[in-house]
Design a protein around this motif. Structure first.
Motif, PDB file in Angstrom:
ATOM      1  N   ALA A 107       9.971   7.919 -14.079  1.00 53.66           N
ATOM      2  CA  ALA A 107      11.401   8.771 -14.710  1.00 53.66           C
ATOM      3  C   ALA A 107      10.933   9.017 -16.000  1.00 53.66           C
ATOM      4  N   ARG A 108      10.459   8.301 -16.787  1.00 58.45           N
ATOM      5  CA  ARG A 108      10.070   8.423 -18.154  1.00 58.45           C
ATOM      6  C   ARG A 108       9.164   9.544 -18.425  1.00 58.45           C
ATOM      7  N   ALA A 109       8.184   9.821 -17.595  1.00 55.51           N
ATOM      8  CA  ALA A 109       7.262  10.782 -17.709  1.00 55.51           C
ATOM      9  C   ALA A 109       8.109  12.340 -17.714  1.00 55.51           C
ATOM     10  N   GLN A 110       9.276  12.291 -16.966  1.00 58.51           N
ATOM     11  CA  GLN A 110      10.235  13.288 -16.870  1.00 58.51           C
ATOM     12  C   GLN A 110      11.303  13.482 -17.964  1.00 58.51           C
ATOM     13  N   ASN A 112      18.173  17.679  -9.940  1.00 60.07           N
ATOM     14  CA  ASN A 112      18.850  16.930  -9.238  1.00 60.07           C
ATOM     15  C   ASN A 112      18.956  15.579  -9.724  1.00 60.07           C
ATOM     16  N   ALA A 113      18.204  15.355 -10.639  1.00 61.03           N
ATOM     17  CA  ALA A 113      18.247  13.913 -11.166  1.00 61.03           C
ATOM     18  C   ALA A 113      18.141  12.795 -10.216  1.00 61.03           C
ATOM     19  N   THR A 114      17.071  13.172  -9.415  1.00 60.22           N
ATOM     20  CA  THR A 114      16.632  12.210  -8.381  1.00 60.22           C
ATOM     21  C   THR A 114      14.990  11.829  -8.334  1.00 60.22           C
ATOM     22  N   LEU A 115      14.634  10.616  -7.747  1.00 61.29           N
ATOM     23  CA  LEU A 115      13.281  10.360  -7.676  1.00 61.29           C
ATOM     24  C   LEU A 115      13.054   9.568  -6.421  1.00 61.29           C
ATOM     25  N   THR A 116      12.119  10.181  -5.520  1.00 64.60           N
ATOM     26  CA  THR A 116      11.841   9.672  -4.255  1.00 64.60           C
ATOM     27  C   THR A 116      10.625   9.054  -4.362  1.00 64.60           C
ATOM     28  N   VAL A 117      10.745   7.641  -3.900  1.00 60.49           N
ATOM     29  CA  VAL A 117       9.344   6.794  -4.036  1.00 60.49           C
ATOM     30  C   VAL A 117       9.335   5.951  -2.594  1.00 60.49           C
ATOM     31  N   GLU A 118       8.135   5.682  -2.483  1.00 63.54           N
ATOM     32  CA  GLU A 118       7.936   4.686  -1.393  1.00 63.54           C
ATOM     33  C   GLU A 118       8.483   3.306  -1.815  1.00 63.54           C
ATOM     34  N   ALA A 119       8.470   2.580  -0.637  1.00 67.45           N
ATOM     35  CA  ALA A 119       8.985   1.013  -0.965  1.00 67.45           C
ATOM     36  C   ALA A 119       8.059   0.199  -1.656  1.00 67.45           C
ATOM     37  N   LYS A 171      18.617   7.596  -8.155  1.00 63.87           N
ATOM     38  CA  LYS A 171      19.413   8.297  -9.297  1.00 63.87           C
ATOM     39  C   LYS A 171      18.585   7.943 -10.587  1.00 63.87           C
ATOM     40  N   LEU A 172      18.450   9.162 -10.985  1.00 62.51           N
ATOM     41  CA  LEU A 172      18.021   9.434 -12.532  1.00 62.51           C
ATOM     42  C   LEU A 172      19.228   9.549 -13.444  1.00 62.51           C
ATOM     43  N   PHE A 173      18.911   9.294 -14.687  1.00 65.59           N
ATOM     44  CA  PHE A 173      19.964   9.545 -15.846  1.00 65.59           C
ATOM     45  C   PHE A 173      19.165  10.006 -16.877  1.00 65.59           C
ATOM     46  N   PRO A 174      20.037  10.484 -18.073  1.00 66.02           N
ATOM     47  CA  PRO A 174      19.275  10.772 -19.147  1.00 66.02           C
ATOM     48  C   PRO A 174      18.632   9.717 -19.921  1.00 66.02           C
ATOM     49  N   ALA A 175      17.496   9.906 -20.556  1.00 73.12           N
ATOM     50  CA  ALA A 175      16.874   8.978 -21.209  1.00 73.12           C
ATOM     51  C   ALA A 175      17.605   8.794 -22.616  1.00 73.12           C
ATOM     52  N   PRO A 176      17.862   7.558 -22.989  1.00 74.24           N
ATOM     53  CA  PRO A 176      18.611   7.166 -24.101  1.00 74.24           C
ATOM     54  C   PRO A 176      17.923   7.858 -25.461  1.00 74.24           C
ATOM     55  N   ARG A 177      18.607   8.453 -26.223  1.00 71.94           N
ATOM     56  CA  ARG A 177      17.969   8.856 -27.515  1.00 71.94           C
ATOM     57  C   ARG A 177      18.153   7.747 -28.769  1.00 71.94           C
ATOM     58  N   SER A 178      18.923   6.895 -28.619  1.00 69.11           N
ATOM     59  CA  SER A 178      19.137   5.931 -29.682  1.00 69.11           C
ATOM     60  C   SER A 178      19.605   4.696 -29.179  1.00 69.11           C
ATOM     61  N   GLN A 179      19.149   3.476 -29.410  1.00 70.17           N
ATOM     62  CA  GLN A 179      19.154   2.331 -28.915  1.00 70.17           C
ATOM     63  C   GLN A 179      19.450   1.459 -29.958  1.00 70.17           C
ATOM     64  N   ALA A 180      20.227   0.391 -29.670  1.00 71.78           N
ATOM     65  CA  ALA A 180      20.593  -0.701 -30.767  1.00 71.78           C
ATOM     66  C   ALA A 180      20.778  -2.190 -29.900  1.00 71.78           C
ATOM     67  N   THR A 181      19.756  -2.792 -30.609  1.00 76.05           N
ATOM     68  CA  THR A 181      19.794  -4.346 -29.748  1.00 76.05           C
ATOM     69  C   THR A 181      20.139  -5.464 -30.859  1.00 76.05           C
ATOM     70  N   ARG A 230       0.665  -1.231  -0.024  1.00 72.63           N
ATOM     71  CA  ARG A 230       0.044  -0.066  -0.030  1.00 72.63           C
ATOM     72  C   ARG A 230       0.758   1.525  -0.080  1.00 72.63           C
ATOM     73  N   MET A 231       2.028   1.069   0.162  1.00 70.89           N
ATOM     74  CA  MET A 231       3.059   2.323   0.121  1.00 70.89           C
ATOM     75  C   MET A 231       3.514   2.310  -0.984  1.00 70.89           C
ATOM     76  N   HIS A 232       2.625   3.034  -2.364  1.00 72.79           N
ATOM     77  CA  HIS A 232       3.013   3.072  -3.576  1.00 72.79           C
ATOM     78  C   HIS A 232       3.184   4.517  -4.220  1.00 72.79           C
ATOM     79  N   ARG A 233       3.431   5.470  -3.359  1.00 71.12           N
ATOM     80  CA  ARG A 233       3.230   6.700  -3.715  1.00 71.12           C
ATOM     81  C   ARG A 233       4.660   7.395  -4.336  1.00 71.12           C
ATOM     82  N   VAL A 234       4.715   8.020  -5.360  1.00 70.65           N
ATOM     83  CA  VAL A 234       5.877   8.740  -5.747  1.00 70.65           C
ATOM     84  C   VAL A 234       5.778  10.061  -4.806  1.00 70.65           C
ATOM     85  N   ARG A 235       6.875  10.173  -4.100  1.00 72.68           N
ATOM     86  CA  ARG A 235       7.041  11.272  -3.352  1.00 72.68           C
ATOM     87  C   ARG A 235       7.330  12.608  -3.712  1.00 72.68           C
ATOM     88  N   ALA A 236       8.505  12.424  -4.661  1.00 72.33           N
ATOM     89  CA  ALA A 236       9.103  13.488  -5.437  1.00 72.33           C
ATOM     90  C   ALA A 236       9.773  13.281  -6.532  1.00 72.33           C
TER      91      ALA A 236
END
Ligand code: MLT
Ligand code: ZN
Length: 471
Positions: free
Chosen positions: A126-129, A108-115, A216-226, A97-103
């Motif tokens: 993260a993707r939404a940002q 600062n490239a950070t995400l604070t979430v509940e457990a 910690k957050l990072f820049p979203a990848p712009r190009s990807q190869a698999t 039940r502790m599923h809130r994104v707090r900040a």
């Protein structure tokens, strides 16, 4: 000390609300068996606190009654870490039940979430940002942030971004005495003594209960190869890894080894998946990403694979031409575990070794295991880029999978002795839980075990935090 039972349950109901204290067997049943179906425990009740203060109240009440607590996130442990024992004495505490994104702090490239936030939900936030939270693993739709931190989970992007341990900047923890430690700092530099948060990462809930984290957050990848690559053998895969690293540097995100048998098992149980390069004994799934706009990762990867092919390291290769193709190639890798599970029980190993030692380890282990268990089948796959293999053993063809499990102790001895001889670890990313507790006691040095016990005694003197796990 008061008797556990009615008094405690009444107090818990007052703390979290009566509808969040479940005692009916049918309500508890889904949470009392681990994902692999290896352990089934019992519990006094399942309690579902909705806030840190409620977790603290539950812990304080349990402490007074001397009742052990088993914290549980998404119940995806590979080692029975979130399953209570069969005594029925423990309280199962779900963080669901502790599923809130707090900040989220983009600057600062950070995400604070509940457990109780799932890994997938943290990635989505993260993707939404337009940013990336890189921890990724097959069970990410169910696995929670509290769980992956408590087990220091790895996954498929460790090569570039590190394990859960490297991706956390701060924690909030309910301690065994019911106090709340607010360590929710979002600092990349903080040299103010012991790094307390790291004690709780990988502790599997044995030292306290993680209730929130700064990630910690990072820049979203712009190009990807698999790319899906057939290689002659594991030695060629290791050489290919070196070659790709040299050409792609930190754009190399994932390098996954897949044997023919795990691939076949995956496809048998997921028949809609493709069979991109049939007929080879070994494959590697390669992921490369670039954060810069219009970066030509696919062209770089193709050139790097071409150079490796000239050195005889690549037998055949295909590069995904679309996101859908890339997703299908990844599905071949991510559904191996599920395919294995549907096939029946097998002896699992989650080992790590210096990457350079892996080809020799594989030769030596196969030699010893074939001698001890004639006909044994090797379900070898994993995160070769991290030196981490899931070196799993299946029953010989036409032999009963469940009966084969009687060989687990002998197989563990052969595999883990060899891992130790090569300077490796018996648990790379799944943790210890109850599955590997005795193995840990065997392979950790007496000094390391003593230090671990002293930490445990200092933080949980009553031994009520997830007892019977790790130590
Ligand atoms: C994986 O890499 O697929 C996971 O660690 C699961 C497993 O080992 O079964
Ligand atoms: Zn894995």
């Amino acid at each position: 000390m008061a008797e556990p039972g009615a008094t405690l349950l009444a107090r818990l109901a007052a703390a979290v609300g009566p509808s969040h204290v479940l005692t009916a067997p049918a309500d508890l049943a889904p949470w009392l068996t681990d994902w692999r179906g290896r352990y089934t425990g019992r519990a006094l009740a399942l309690v579902r606190p909705g806030s840190t203060a409620e977790v603290a109240a539950v812990v304080a009440a349990c402490r007074e009654h001397g009742v052990p607590i088993v914290p549980q996130g998404g119940n995806t442990s590979m080692c029975g870490a979130a399953t209570p024992d069969t005594s029925g004495n423990a309280l199962l505490l779900s963080l669901g039940r502790m599923h809130r994104v707090r900040a989220i702090d983009s600057a600062n490239a950070t995400l604070t979430v509940e457990a109780g936030v799932t890994l997938a939900a943290a990635q989505d936030a993260a993707r939404a940002q337009d940013m990336l939270f890189p921890l990724s693993l097959a069970s990410e739709g169910s696995a929670t942030v509290g769980g992956v931190l408590s087990t220091n989970a790895g996954g498929t992007a460790v090569l570039r971004y590190g394990n859960a341990r490297e991706l956390v900047l701060g924690l909030e923890v309910v301690l065994a005495d019911g106090r709340v430690w607010d360590g929710l700092r979002g600092l990349r530099k903080d040299n103010t003594g012991y790094d307390l948060k790291q004690l709780f990462v990988g502790a599997e809930g044995t030292l306290g209960i993680v209730t929130a984290a700064v990630l910690k957050l990072f820049p979203a990848p712009r190009s990807q190869a698999t790319a899906f690559v057939a290689v002659p053998d594991p030695a060629a895969a290791v050489a290919l890894l070196g070659g790709l690293r040299g050409r792609l540097a930190d754009r190399l995100t994932g390098f996954e080894l897949i044997g023919a048998l795990p691939l076949a098992l995956c496809r048998k149980h997921h028949p809609a998946l493709p069979d991109p390069l049939p007929g080879h004994a070994w494959y590697v799934l390669v992921q490369a990403d670039d954060g810069a706009q219009d970066a030509p990762t696919a062209a770089d990867l193709e050139a790097a694979l071409g150079a490796a092919a000239e050195r005889g390291l690549v037998a055949d290769a295909t590069i995904a031409q679309s996101q859908a193709q890339a997703a299908a190639l990844w599905a071949l890798r991510e559904n191996i575990s599920e395919g294995q599970r549907r096939e029946g029980p097998n002896v699992k190993h989650d080992i790590s070794l210096p990457v350079s030692a892996i080809p020799r380890f594989l030769d030596e282990a196969a030699h010893s295991l074939r001698a001890a268990l004639p006909g044994v089948r090797f379900v070898t796959f994993g995160h070769l880029g991290d030196g981490n293999l899931h070196y799993n053993l299946s029953a010989p063809e036409r032999e009963d999978a469940t009966a084969f499990m009687a060989n687990a102790p002998a197989a563990n001895r052969i595999v883990h002795d060899l891992v130790a001889a090569h300077g490796g670890s018996i648990s790379a990313e799944h943790g210890i839980g109850q599955l590997k507790r005795d193995e840990l006691a065997r392979y950790k040095s007496a000094l390391e075990l003593e230090l671990m016990r002293r930490v445990k005694d200092a933080l949980d003197p009553q031994g009520l935090m997830n007892p019977g796990k790790v130590l």
